[in-house]
Design a protein around this motif. Structure first.
Motif, short mmCIF file in Angstrom:
data_model
loop_
_atom_site.label_atom_id
_atom_site.label_comp_id
_atom_site.label_asym_id
_atom_site.label_seq_id
_atom_site.Cartn_x
_atom_site.Cartn_y
_atom_site.Cartn_z
N GLN A 181 27.36 42.01 29.47
CA GLN A 181 26.54 42.04 30.68
C GLN A 181 25.16 41.49 30.41
N ASN A 182 24.56 41.89 29.30
CA ASN A 182 23.23 41.41 28.94
C ASN A 182 23.25 39.91 28.63
N ALA A 183 24.27 39.48 27.87
CA ALA A 183 24.36 38.06 27.51
C ALA A 183 24.62 37.20 28.75
N PHE A 184 25.45 37.70 29.65
CA PHE A 184 25.77 36.97 30.88
C PHE A 184 24.52 36.84 31.75
N ALA A 185 23.79 37.92 31.88
CA ALA A 185 22.59 37.91 32.73
C ALA A 185 21.50 37.00 32.17
N SER A 186 21.47 36.84 30.84
CA SER A 186 20.44 36.02 30.22
C SER A 186 20.85 34.56 30.05
N GLY A 187 22.03 34.20 30.58
CA GLY A 187 22.46 32.80 30.56
C GLY A 187 23.10 32.33 29.28
N HIS A 188 23.56 33.25 28.42
CA HIS A 188 24.17 32.87 27.15
C HIS A 188 25.69 32.75 27.23
N LEU A 189 26.26 32.95 28.40
CA LEU A 189 27.70 32.85 28.58
C LEU A 189 28.03 31.94 29.75
N ASP A 190 29.16 31.23 29.62
CA ASP A 190 29.63 30.38 30.72
C ASP A 190 30.59 31.12 31.64
N ALA A 191 31.20 32.19 31.14
CA ALA A 191 32.11 32.98 31.96
C ALA A 191 32.29 34.35 31.30
N TRP A 192 32.78 35.29 32.10
CA TRP A 192 32.94 36.67 31.62
C TRP A 192 34.11 37.30 32.35
N ALA A 193 35.09 37.78 31.58
CA ALA A 193 36.24 38.48 32.15
C ALA A 193 36.00 39.98 32.03
N GLY A 229 51.09 58.74 33.58
CA GLY A 229 50.93 58.49 35.01
C GLY A 229 50.57 57.04 35.26
N VAL A 230 50.97 56.53 36.43
CA VAL A 230 50.75 55.12 36.78
C VAL A 230 50.21 55.03 38.20
N ALA A 231 49.12 54.28 38.36
CA ALA A 231 48.60 53.98 39.70
C ALA A 231 48.61 52.48 39.88
N GLN A 232 49.14 52.01 41.00
CA GLN A 232 49.25 50.59 41.28
C GLN A 232 48.45 50.22 42.53
N GLY A 233 48.03 48.93 42.59
CA GLY A 233 47.43 48.43 43.83
C GLY A 233 45.98 48.02 43.71
N ALA A 234 45.52 47.70 42.48
CA ALA A 234 44.12 47.30 42.31
C ALA A 234 44.03 45.95 41.62
N GLN A 235 44.79 44.97 42.14
CA GLN A 235 44.84 43.66 41.50
C GLN A 235 43.47 42.99 41.40
N ASN A 236 42.57 43.28 42.33
CA ASN A 236 41.26 42.63 42.30
C ASN A 236 40.24 43.38 41.46
N ASN A 237 40.69 44.38 40.72
CA ASN A 237 39.75 45.17 39.93
C ASN A 237 39.15 44.36 38.78
N ASN A 238 39.94 43.42 38.23
CA ASN A 238 39.47 42.55 37.16
C ASN A 238 39.16 41.17 37.73
N ALA A 239 38.16 40.51 37.15
CA ALA A 239 37.79 39.18 37.63
C ALA A 239 37.19 38.36 36.50
N LEU A 240 37.34 37.05 36.62
CA LEU A 240 36.71 36.10 35.72
C LEU A 240 35.47 35.58 36.44
N LEU A 241 34.31 35.90 35.91
CA LEU A 241 33.04 35.64 36.58
C LEU A 241 32.33 34.42 36.03
N LEU A 242 31.57 33.76 36.90
CA LEU A 242 30.72 32.64 36.53
C LEU A 242 29.28 32.98 36.89
N PRO A 243 28.33 32.56 36.07
CA PRO A 243 26.93 32.82 36.42
C PRO A 243 26.50 31.98 37.62
#
Length: 327
Positions: free
Chosen positions: A175-187, A108-122
């Protein structure tokens, strides 16, 4: 020691055997129920919540047993091992599963959630464009839908994965590393995107620019598909999923309330996310397959999978005719 009369002995003997027989009957009933149950993998409880909110988990002629997974790759491993029968994943995990020779198919295929993934910055990051990530620490779950978004964003910026300090991590660890400032970005994907932005993170880019990033796949094991009774359950479950998703897309306020409850995200944030999504189940067709092939070719070009794959072999369109027409 007091004597026990013969009738009493017979009664105790009879009751003892009745108890044993009753226990055996209960055990057999439990085994029969388990054998009749569809074992379903779920991420963050979202599919179970969707069916419940839409009322599609009532009057089901078989049992649904839910199994939690942190991400799509782990769910597909369980499918391949026969631990579950079906589940829903993003677009990338099936490519890695196919390259690994997993006995899994997309049904099965569901389409229409292009914004479901994101590249995040702290919060407070000096990064203003994807090119600024060169040499920086970027986390992603390997083989996930977020992984493809990261590749696509880097490629558009003239970079490759070798240009960043790539950290492969599960969503929870990242999530833990991002929240603690150990990452510059997170996909990553929702609900993790919502949880991070709710704490001050910023979206650098989401999947809106790439059509192949807005796809969710319903997957099933070959073992389940080869079992006629299990395949019948899968057909019914897929139709329920399609109806539930159509309901959710047509009723964003009601679905938003349920989704906010299960993800514990602020209602306003969930409503903003849903306002940009129009997720519906569509038939498996050549256009869908072509989008997935583009994604597979990108992973093969970066040597992230051991061999190129023909994704058409992964699709099983037998349930196309059962799906309700997308509106």
């Amino acid at each position: 020691m007091p004597l026990i009369s013969a009738p009493a002995k017979r009664l105790r003997f009879t009751l003892g055997w009745r108890g044993l027989l009753g226990g055996a009957a209960l055990l057999l009933a439990q085994v029969a129920t388990a054998a009749n149950a569809l074992q379903v993998g779920d991420q963050s409880g979202l599919i179970q919540a969707l069916l419940h909110a839409a009322g599609e988990d009532t009057a089901v002629p078989y049992s649904l047993v839910w199994h939690p997974f942190p991400a799509g790759p782990a769910l597909l491993e369980a499918l391949n091992a026969g631990a579950i029968d079906a589940g829903v994943v993003g677009n990338a995990p099936p490519v890695f599963a196919q390259a690994g020779g997993f006995d899994v198919r997309i049904i099965g295929v569901a389409q229409g959630a292009q914004n479901n993934n994101a590249l995040l910055l702290p919060e407070g990051s000096s990064v203003r464009q994807v090119a600024d990530l060169k040499g920086r620490r970027v986390a992603v779950a390997k083989g996930s839908s977020g992984h493809y978004l990261l590749l696509a964003a880097l490629r558009q910026a003239g970079l490759g994965p070798h240009d960043v300090n790539l950290v492969y991590a599960s969503p929870v660890d990242a999530q833990n590393a991002f929240a603690s400032g150990h990452l510059d970005a997170w996909a990553v994907w929702y609900p993790f995107v919502g949880q991070a932005t709710g704490r001050g993170a910023r979206v650098l880019v989401d999947g809106s620019a790439w059509a192949e990033t807005g796809t969710n796949f319903t997957v099933a094991s070959v073992q389940a598909l080869n079992d006629p009774s299990r395949a019948q359950q899968l057909a019914d479950w897929l139709v329920r999923l399609a109806r539930a998703q159509a309901w959710a897309t047509a009723h964003p306020a009601e679905w938003g309330q349920a989704l906010a409850g299960i993800t514990r995200l602020p209602l306003a944030l969930v409503q903003r996310m849903l306002a940009e999504q129009h997720l519906l189940y569509v038939p498996i067709d050549p256009a869908i397959i072509a989008l997935q092939q583009r994604l597979a070719d990108a992973f093969a070009a970066e040597r992230l999978i051991p061999r190129p794959v023909k994704v058409q072999e992964m699709f099983d369109p037998r349930f196309n005719a059962s799906l309700p027409s997308p509106r």
